[in-house]
Design a protein around this motif. Structure first.
Motif, PDB file in Angstrom:
ATOM      1  N   GLY A  26      11.529  43.292  17.895  1.00 47.08           N
ATOM      2  CA  GLY A  26      11.773  44.035  19.844  1.00 47.08           C
ATOM      3  C   GLY A  26      11.031  45.625  19.592  1.00 47.08           C
ATOM      4  O   GLY A  26      11.694  46.554  18.840  1.00 47.08           O
ATOM      5  N   CYS A  27      10.387  46.091  21.297  1.00 46.29           N
ATOM      6  CA  CYS A  27      10.211  47.650  21.042  1.00 46.29           C
ATOM      7  C   CYS A  27      10.590  47.863  22.590  1.00 46.29           C
ATOM      8  O   CYS A  27      10.200  46.724  23.621  1.00 46.29           O
ATOM      9  N   ASN A  28      10.823  48.590  23.336  1.00 47.20           N
ATOM     10  CA  ASN A  28      11.333  49.422  24.678  1.00 47.20           C
ATOM     11  C   ASN A  28       9.495  49.614  25.026  1.00 47.20           C
ATOM     12  O   ASN A  28       9.625  50.434  26.250  1.00 47.20           O
ATOM     13  N   PHE A  29       8.842  50.073  24.010  1.00 46.60           N
ATOM     14  CA  PHE A  29       7.997  51.194  24.866  1.00 46.60           C
ATOM     15  C   PHE A  29       6.447  49.888  24.568  1.00 46.60           C
ATOM     16  O   PHE A  29       6.648  48.650  23.957  1.00 46.60           O
ATOM     17  N   ARG A  30       5.446  50.044  25.095  1.00 46.02           N
ATOM     18  CA  ARG A  30       4.177  48.572  25.392  1.00 46.02           C
ATOM     19  C   ARG A  30       3.228  50.469  24.843  1.00 46.02           C
ATOM     20  O   ARG A  30       1.969  50.309  25.463  1.00 46.02           O
ATOM     21  N   CYS A  31       2.906  50.890  23.909  1.00 41.99           N
ATOM     22  CA  CYS A  31       1.957  51.708  23.744  1.00 41.99           C
ATOM     23  C   CYS A  31       0.277  51.290  23.264  1.00 41.99           C
ATOM     24  O   CYS A  31       0.278  49.932  23.611  1.00 41.99           O
ATOM     25  N   GLN A  32      -0.629  51.507  24.265  1.00 41.98           N
ATOM     26  CA  GLN A  32      -1.855  51.159  24.269  1.00 41.98           C
ATOM     27  C   GLN A  32      -2.770  50.460  23.099  1.00 41.98           C
ATOM     28  O   GLN A  32      -2.848  49.840  22.962  1.00 41.98           O
ATOM     29  N   TYR A  33      -2.151  51.567  22.167  1.00 44.95           N
ATOM     30  CA  TYR A  33      -3.071  51.493  21.086  1.00 44.95           C
ATOM     31  C   TYR A  33      -2.165  50.480  19.664  1.00 44.95           C
ATOM     32  O   TYR A  33      -2.264  50.557  18.850  1.00 44.95           O
ATOM     33  N   CYS A  34      -0.664  49.981  19.977  1.00 44.87           N
ATOM     34  CA  CYS A  34       0.618  49.420  19.140  1.00 44.87           C
ATOM     35  C   CYS A  34      -0.739  48.865  18.015  1.00 44.87           C
ATOM     36  O   CYS A  34      -1.185  47.445  18.747  1.00 44.87           O
ATOM     37  N   HIS A  35      -0.291  49.047  16.979  1.00 46.96           N
ATOM     38  CA  HIS A  35      -1.161  47.843  15.671  1.00 46.96           C
ATOM     39  C   HIS A  35       0.311  46.461  16.083  1.00 46.96           C
ATOM     40  O   HIS A  35      -0.034  45.502  14.901  1.00 46.96           O
ATOM     41  N   GLY A  72       9.477  48.838  12.823  1.00 48.96           N
ATOM     42  CA  GLY A  72       9.464  47.897  14.250  1.00 48.96           C
ATOM     43  C   GLY A  72       7.522  47.529  14.878  1.00 48.96           C
ATOM     44  O   GLY A  72       7.290  47.897  13.637  1.00 48.96           O
ATOM     45  N   GLY A  73       8.369  47.700  15.653  1.00 48.83           N
ATOM     46  CA  GLY A  73       8.698  47.813  17.174  1.00 48.83           C
ATOM     47  C   GLY A  73      10.003  48.613  16.702  1.00 48.83           C
ATOM     48  O   GLY A  73       9.875  49.801  16.028  1.00 48.83           O
ATOM     49  N   GLU A  74      10.965  48.519  17.433  1.00 48.52           N
ATOM     50  CA  GLU A  74      12.073  49.668  17.386  1.00 48.52           C
ATOM     51  C   GLU A  74      13.493  49.181  16.762  1.00 48.52           C
ATOM     52  O   GLU A  74      14.139  48.715  17.653  1.00 48.52           O
TER      53      GLU A  74
HETATM   54  S1  SF4 Z   1       6.213  49.573  18.052  1.00 53.52           S
HETATM   55 FE1  SF4 Z   1       5.754  51.890  18.361  1.00 53.52          FE
HETATM   56  S2  SF4 Z   1       3.645  52.229  18.668  1.00 53.52           S
HETATM   57 FE2  SF4 Z   1       3.868  49.457  19.046  1.00 53.52          FE
HETATM   58  S3  SF4 Z   1       4.622  49.732  21.377  1.00 53.52           S
HETATM   59 FE3  SF4 Z   1       6.635  50.576  20.214  1.00 53.52          FE
HETATM   60  S4  SF4 Z   1       7.020  52.524  19.588  1.00 53.52           S
HETATM   61 FE4  SF4 Z   1       4.504  52.154  20.789  1.00 53.52          FE
END
Ligand code: SF4
Length: 197
Positions: A26-35, A72-74
């Motif tokens: 689970g993460c509230n971000f959607r970073c373009q480069y997320c691995h 994470g995730g967060e």
């Molecule tokens: S896990 Fe990290 S890099 Fe991936 S969307 Fe969440 S904050 Fe961004």
């Protein structure tokens, strides 16, 4: 706690320590480069690993590993984070948090339980931040998390992933100004910490 993965041994995720890394779902971000999209997009989640299995693993590694990283995730989205930190600590491990710093209210509650905190600072404040992390963002929340971490007395660092299509060299100067003299780690999109600007 929803656990999506475990790295059983890492020499790079906790400065100066051998560690294992627990990856929460689970993460509230959607970073373009997320691995780690399998930890971000619910439709890609696998069956969570029961904490009981984690507990057995951690018991077996006492004396062999120095620390455990919650990543994470967060991790601050996990309601039982403090409970799980305490359990890991009771086994004798140092504990580190990797966070995107988006929720200072929860961060302020969990900070005292950690030995080390690493916060991602995605971009300078403003529109750039939302562009990088893929969601609308509260500048104040990010600033407050930085302040909380710096004032905590806990070992910490701030990290930025340098994607050349998203950030410019001048942005790194602004980010460094935002975090003051704290330890700063610039990573490229492949995870290397040696980025040459
Ligand atoms: S896990 Fe990290 S890099 Fe991936 S969307 Fe969440 S904050 Fe961004």
């Amino acid at each position: 706690m929803k656990i999506g993965g475990l790295r059983k041994l890492s020499l790079i995720d906790y400065p100066g320590k051998t560690c294992a890394v627990i990856f929460t779902q689970g993460c509230n971000f959607r970073c373009q480069y997320c691995h780690n999209p399998e930890l971000v997009y619910p439709e890609r989640f696998s069956e969570p690993i029961p904490f009981e299995r984690m507990r057995e693993f951690l018991k077996g590694k006492r004396g062999l590993l120095d620390g455990i990283v919650f990543s994470g995730g967060e991790p601050t989205m996990q309601e039982d984070l403090i409970e799980k930190i305490l359990e890991v600590r009771s086994l004798g491990y140092a504990v580190k948090l990797d966070t995107n710093g988006s929720n200072p209210k929860i961060l302020s509650k969990v900070l005292p339980y950690f030995d080390y905190v690493a916060m991602d600072v995605k971009a300078p404040m403003g529109n750039d931040y939302a562009n990088v992390c893929g969601v609308p963002i509260d500048d104040y929340a990010i600033r407050l998390s930085i302040i909380l971490i710096k004032a905590s007395g806990i070992q910490h660092e701030f990290r930025t992933t340098f994607a050349r299509n998203l950030l410019e060299n001048a942005d790194i100067v602004k980010i460094k100004s935002l975090i003051g003299g704290s330890k700063f780690n610039l990573q490229d999109c492949l995870g290397s910490s040696n980025v040459h600007l």
